[in-house]
Design a protein around this motif. Structure first.
Motif, PDB file in Angstrom:
ATOM      1  N   VAL A 161      19.765  54.482 -46.644  1.00 53.62           N
ATOM      2  CA  VAL A 161      20.146  54.862 -45.285  1.00 53.62           C
ATOM      3  C   VAL A 161      19.706  53.744 -44.343  1.00 53.62           C
ATOM      4  O   VAL A 161      18.573  53.277 -44.395  1.00 53.62           O
ATOM      5  N   ILE A 162      20.635  53.336 -43.484  1.00 52.17           N
ATOM      6  CA  ILE A 162      20.356  52.268 -42.518  1.00 52.17           C
ATOM      7  C   ILE A 162      20.608  52.807 -41.120  1.00 52.17           C
ATOM      8  O   ILE A 162      21.662  53.367 -40.841  1.00 52.17           O
ATOM      9  N   VAL A 163      19.621  52.651 -40.251  1.00 51.39           N
ATOM     10  CA  VAL A 163      19.771  53.011 -38.844  1.00 51.39           C
ATOM     11  C   VAL A 163      19.764  51.707 -38.061  1.00 51.39           C
ATOM     12  O   VAL A 163      18.976  50.810 -38.352  1.00 51.39           O
ATOM     13  N   GLY A 175      11.864  63.729 -42.489  1.00 47.26           N
ATOM     14  CA  GLY A 175      12.014  63.463 -43.914  1.00 47.26           C
ATOM     15  C   GLY A 175      13.066  62.452 -44.304  1.00 47.26           C
ATOM     16  O   GLY A 175      13.435  62.374 -45.468  1.00 47.26           O
ATOM     17  N   ILE A 176      13.548  61.670 -43.357  1.00 47.30           N
ATOM     18  CA  ILE A 176      14.551  60.651 -43.678  1.00 47.30           C
ATOM     19  C   ILE A 176      13.881  59.284 -43.696  1.00 47.30           C
ATOM     20  O   ILE A 176      13.443  58.788 -42.670  1.00 47.30           O
ATOM     21  N   ASN A 177      13.773  58.710 -44.881  1.00 41.16           N
ATOM     22  CA  ASN A 177      13.228  57.359 -45.010  1.00 41.16           C
ATOM     23  C   ASN A 177      14.398  56.384 -44.985  1.00 41.16           C
ATOM     24  O   ASN A 177      15.427  56.614 -45.611  1.00 41.16           O
ATOM     25  N   LEU A 178      14.245  55.311 -44.267  1.00 41.87           N
ATOM     26  CA  LEU A 178      15.378  54.425 -44.047  1.00 41.87           C
ATOM     27  C   LEU A 178      14.936  53.012 -43.747  1.00 41.87           C
ATOM     28  O   LEU A 178      13.756  52.725 -43.607  1.00 41.87           O
ATOM     29  N   THR A 179      15.923  52.168 -43.622  1.00 44.13           N
ATOM     30  CA  THR A 179      15.731  50.790 -43.202  1.00 44.13           C
ATOM     31  C   THR A 179      16.322  50.662 -41.801  1.00 44.13           C
ATOM     32  O   THR A 179      17.315  51.311 -41.483  1.00 44.13           O
ATOM     33  N   GLU A 193      26.233  37.285 -31.580  1.00 46.87           N
ATOM     34  CA  GLU A 193      25.500  36.180 -32.204  1.00 46.87           C
ATOM     35  C   GLU A 193      25.655  36.187 -33.724  1.00 46.87           C
ATOM     36  O   GLU A 193      25.108  35.322 -34.403  1.00 46.87           O
ATOM     37  N   LYS A 194      26.342  37.220 -34.244  1.00 49.11           N
ATOM     38  CA  LYS A 194      26.489  37.405 -35.693  1.00 49.11           C
ATOM     39  C   LYS A 194      25.116  37.381 -36.367  1.00 49.11           C
ATOM     40  O   LYS A 194      24.892  36.695 -37.373  1.00 49.11           O
ATOM     41  N   LYS A 195      24.213  38.170 -35.807  1.00 46.58           N
ATOM     42  CA  LYS A 195      22.822  38.164 -36.250  1.00 46.58           C
ATOM     43  C   LYS A 195      22.379  39.591 -36.556  1.00 46.58           C
ATOM     44  O   LYS A 195      22.661  40.515 -35.792  1.00 46.58           O
ATOM     45  N   ILE A 196      21.670  39.765 -37.673  1.00 46.02           N
ATOM     46  CA  ILE A 196      21.089  41.052 -38.059  1.00 46.02           C
ATOM     47  C   ILE A 196      19.629  40.805 -38.416  1.00 46.02           C
ATOM     48  O   ILE A 196      19.320  39.919 -39.217  1.00 46.02           O
ATOM     49  N   ILE A 197      18.737  41.606 -37.828  1.00 44.97           N
ATOM     50  CA  ILE A 197      17.312  41.520 -38.135  1.00 44.97           C
ATOM     51  C   ILE A 197      16.900  42.846 -38.762  1.00 44.97           C
ATOM     52  O   ILE A 197      17.073  43.908 -38.155  1.00 44.97           O
ATOM     53  N   SER A 198      16.364  42.791 -39.982  1.00 42.21           N
ATOM     54  CA  SER A 198      15.895  44.006 -40.656  1.00 42.21           C
ATOM     55  C   SER A 198      14.503  44.362 -40.165  1.00 42.21           C
ATOM     56  O   SER A 198      13.662  43.483 -39.970  1.00 42.21           O
ATOM     57  N   ILE A 199      14.274  45.655 -39.976  1.00 37.37           N
ATOM     58  CA  ILE A 199      12.989  46.159 -39.484  1.00 37.37           C
ATOM     59  C   ILE A 199      12.481  47.217 -40.464  1.00 37.37           C
ATOM     60  O   ILE A 199      13.218  48.129 -40.832  1.00 37.37           O
TER      61      ILE A 199
END
Length: 158
Positions: free
Chosen positions: A64-66, A94-98, A106-112
């Motif tokens: 799951v990605i938020v 109870g939702i574990n996610l990225t 900017e065509k940019k994605i930063i994972s948290i």
């Protein structure tokens, strides 16, 4: 309000009083368009939790990605605190996610990743925000480069 607080405590104070920014603000309009028009090719779901709207939640390879979509990475700290808040609220049910901060222009994605350090940071900012919104009058103006694009500019500088 938390994201706004990181950028400008005065803006968060206005928001806490249900004072809205100028709707015809060019930068707010552009931000809305980027949000509405980006990632149309993906199957995305905007969801609302405790009065907050999460830009989108999706699933990829069973994960799951938020995500939070922003116009520019110049305000990455504000976007990150907003996303961390959403991640904590979803974890509580109870939702574990990225998490992802997405900057389509900017065509940019930063994972948290939500961890203890991020949780402590979040709670310290929530405590600071609570203090500021308890004030009877807004905090003093601290002029920054952000002010030129702010939807509350007329309240501060007219």
């Amino acid at each position: 309000m938390l994201g706004a607080f990181v950028m400008c405590p005065r803006e968060a104070w206005f928001m806490s009083r249900a004072i809205s920014p100028e709707e015809d603000n060019y930068f707010l309009t552009v931000g809305r368009l980027i949000h509405e028009e980006s990632y149309l090719y993906m199957s995305l779901k905007e969801i609302e939790i405790e009065g907050a709207k999460i830009d989108f939640v999706t699933e990829k390879n069973g994960e799951v990605i938020v995500a939070e979509i922003k116009k520019s990475s110049k305000s990455v700290e504000s976007a990150e605190i907003q996303l961390i808040y959403y991640m904590e609220k979803l974890k509580e049910i109870g939702i574990n996610l990225t998490g992802q901060l997405r900057f389509p222009t900017e065509k940019k994605i930063i994972s948290i990743t939500f961890d203890e350090e991020k949780e402590r940071f979040l709670h310290s900012k929530i405590a600071e925000l609570s203090k500021v919104i308890s004030f009877e009058v807004p905090p003093k103006i601290v002029e920054t480069s952000y002010c030129k694009k702010c939807g509350f500019q007329s309240l501060c500088f007219s």
